[in-house]
Scaffold this active site. Structure first.
Site, PDB file in Angstrom:
ATOM      1  N   HIS A  99       0.851  -1.195   0.000  1.00 47.97           N
ATOM      2  CA  HIS A  99       0.000   0.000   0.000  1.00 47.97           C
ATOM      3  C   HIS A  99       0.884   1.240   0.000  1.00 47.97           C
ATOM      4  O   HIS A  99       2.104   1.147   0.208  1.00 47.97           O
ATOM      5  CB  HIS A  99      -0.990  -0.003   1.168  1.00 47.97           C
ATOM      6  N   HIS A 141       1.290   3.884   1.994  1.00 45.36           N
ATOM      7  CA  HIS A 141       1.812   4.621   3.132  1.00 45.36           C
ATOM      8  C   HIS A 141       3.335   4.569   3.015  1.00 45.36           C
ATOM      9  O   HIS A 141       3.917   3.528   2.685  1.00 45.36           O
ATOM     10  CB  HIS A 141       1.339   4.028   4.454  1.00 45.36           C
ATOM     11  N   ASP A 195       5.952   4.356   4.802  1.00 47.48           N
ATOM     12  CA  ASP A 195       6.861   3.400   5.433  1.00 47.48           C
ATOM     13  C   ASP A 195       6.876   2.054   4.702  1.00 47.48           C
ATOM     14  O   ASP A 195       7.613   1.150   5.096  1.00 47.48           O
ATOM     15  CB  ASP A 195       6.530   3.224   6.916  1.00 47.48           C
ATOM     16  N   HIS A 196       6.092   1.950   3.625  1.00 47.97           N
ATOM     17  CA  HIS A 196       6.085   0.710   2.844  1.00 47.97           C
ATOM     18  C   HIS A 196       6.624   0.888   1.432  1.00 47.97           C
ATOM     19  O   HIS A 196       6.769  -0.090   0.711  1.00 47.97           O
ATOM     20  CB  HIS A 196       4.667   0.124   2.805  1.00 47.97           C
ATOM     21  N   HIS A 200      -7.382  -1.819   5.889  1.00 55.46           N
ATOM     22  CA  HIS A 200      -6.509  -0.734   6.314  1.00 55.46           C
ATOM     23  C   HIS A 200      -7.107   0.585   5.829  1.00 55.46           C
ATOM     24  O   HIS A 200      -8.077   0.602   5.080  1.00 55.46           O
ATOM     25  CB  HIS A 200      -5.108  -0.974   5.739  1.00 55.46           C
ATOM     26  N   ASP A 244      -0.414  -4.470   6.408  1.00 58.53           N
ATOM     27  CA  ASP A 244      -1.021  -3.696   7.502  1.00 58.53           C
ATOM     28  C   ASP A 244      -2.521  -3.987   7.483  1.00 58.53           C
ATOM     29  O   ASP A 244      -3.159  -3.945   6.425  1.00 58.53           O
ATOM     30  CB  ASP A 244      -0.804  -2.190   7.286  1.00 58.53           C
ATOM     31  N   HIS A 266       6.161  -5.087  12.351  1.00 60.86           N
ATOM     32  CA  HIS A 266       5.520  -3.773  12.209  1.00 60.86           C
ATOM     33  C   HIS A 266       5.233  -3.166  13.592  1.00 60.86           C
ATOM     34  O   HIS A 266       4.165  -2.613  13.853  1.00 60.86           O
ATOM     35  CB  HIS A 266       4.224  -3.876  11.394  1.00 60.86           C
TER      36      HIS A 266
END
Lengths: 301, 301
Positions: free
Chosen positions: A61, A63, A65-66, A139, A209, A267
């Site tokens: 996805h 976000h 941090d990914h 999510h 997530d 995570h």
């Protein structure tokens, strides 16, 4: 053999020397990269991941941090210029982001970069070695988990015995498929006597997530290993729900209900320095749990 | 006091534990971030740079090794939620890139983020403490260096002597500006007798990525410290020219011709493991040269 190597096990913000999400699934020398948080290429150097063996990248996805480490990795691949082609599977807007960044730098990658949009449960890769699928999780923005299912290998010939029976080479592939051989004189050579049964293919799932979501279970039932997020300890269930994340006991419950063999958790929220409580709480629900530790490789079997 | 702390001293690809370009210029507790390659926020944690003290960020150009770490840092600032507002100075397309990435993540930063487009030689910041300007360099895409010039401080009162002369407090700011004081009886108290002369403000220049370009000199003449790139050793002058970079002797020549006091060199190509040859070659032209080493702070005076 199927393995997963953890490059980042932390959530949003780097902390306590933990990094944002990234892991490498390896099968027979091919590396599949799953998520690519900032600094992933530096983690790859640190943990000696062979970047040249990566041909497929899966982004769960958008976000940061990914995926913030992806553009840097794509550039590095270009500078190392050792790639034939690269396939990136991700939610749609990623292509626009990457192409904009390449355009303003006037960068022309010296390899073919193929974007594949993921937008629902689907099979992404299916070849003789492996099947890779994605499934939707719960999510805040569209998010996907990924399953890696090794194909069961063909039967292995006991070559001495096969030759002894004077079976023609043209029939070998039929033997690998499990067929018996009938000699010209009508004698039947039974397959089980001249081949061995291969071990079933191994199965790994990256559950991305997600809030606690039992709809995940159907996609990972009976898997050998799953990675499930545990952003929070169990006393923060409300916060986990509000932020579309899971707790320790929730991850353990998914593993238990899906009947998987082993659970990896990661995570972790940046608020936690100590990870042992994550392990203890999750194990209270599902015993065969391990912390996903950066630099470690977990065998899936 | 003016200092610069190096967070990344390498060029395009991370290598030999060196990181892409980033440095922090600090004046009286305010941090100015210059460039922000991938992993800058992790380097800030490692070297204990106070992120909350950053209110201005300057991006020299939009090659990834100079800005891929920015989006992650902006997000982290949001999660730490300790910023009042943030000013980013950069070539125009950066705003579009950042806003697109925030949009797809449905992220709303909890602080005011102001983009300022730089497009030519200009003054970017001018307040009581400092003047910050940008100047164009000779690189493949629009690229800017930055100069940091401390304001000369006001004169310091010798307070015992000032009181002895019974000078009214309302006249103190005039004393700081250098005025003499005339008593009611006509006696003149000379400023030089009751104040001290402050040291002149210090001057630092970040010369960004650039070919050898003497047009830079006018912007940095007589500076206390300059940072100039030395991507290659001097035997690769042709390669440096083709790739819009500089060599050791070229950096030293710019420092020499500009009459600066001290030179920092960095942006080393990933092909080099050993850095001592950079220092030796540059020193052969300009003696007061230092390698820009990650984690080190250099005083500018």
């Amino acid at each position: 053999m199927l393995t997963v190597t953890i490059l980042g096990n932390n959530s949003a913000v780097p902390a306590f020397n933990r990094h944002p999400t990234s892991q490498v699934v390896t099968q027979d020398g091919t590396n599949y990269l799953v998520d690519c948080g900032e600094g992933t290429q530096i983690q790859m150097i640190k943990y000696k991941v062979r970047r040249g063996k990566i041909s497929h990248i899966f982004i769960s996805h958008l976000h940061g941090d990914h995926y913030y480490g992806l553009i840097g990795l794509l550039n590095t691949f270009g500078l190392l210029s050792h790639l034939q082609e690269l396939h990136v599977f991700a939610p749609a807007p990623l292509q626009e982001i990457i192409e904009l960044q390449l355009k303003v730098a006037e960068t022309h990658l010296p390899y073919a970069l193929h974007f594949h949009t993921i937008s629902g449960n689907a099979t992404l890769v299916d070849n003789e070695q492996i099947t890779i699928k994605c499934f939707r999780t719960d999510h805040r923005i569209p998010t996907y988990g990924f399953t890696f299912e090794e194909k069961t290998r063909k039967r292995k010939l006991l070559i001495e015995k096969v030759r002894e029976q004077e079976i023609p080479v043209t029939f070998y592939s039929s033997l690998q498929e499990g067929l018996d051989y009938t000699k010209p004189d009508g004698t039947v050579v039974y397959n089980a006597d001249i081949t061995t049964t291969p071990a079933p293919g191994n199965k790994y799932a990256f559950c991305a997530d997600t809030r606690y979501d039992e709809r995940i279970i159907e996609h990972i039932r009976g898997f050998d290993l799953i990675y499930h997020e545990t952003t929070y300890l169990d006393n923060l269930q409300e916060q986990a729900f509000a932020r579309f994340h899971s707790t320790t006991r929730q991850a353990g419950t998914i593993a238990l209900k899906a009947g998987v063999k082993r659970l990896l958790i990661g995570h972790f929220s940046s608020k936690y320095n100590e990870l042992e409580p994550f392990l203890e709480e999750t194990k209270s629900v599902f015993a065969n749990t391990s912390l996903a530790m950066e630099g470690q490789t977990y065998e899936i079997s």
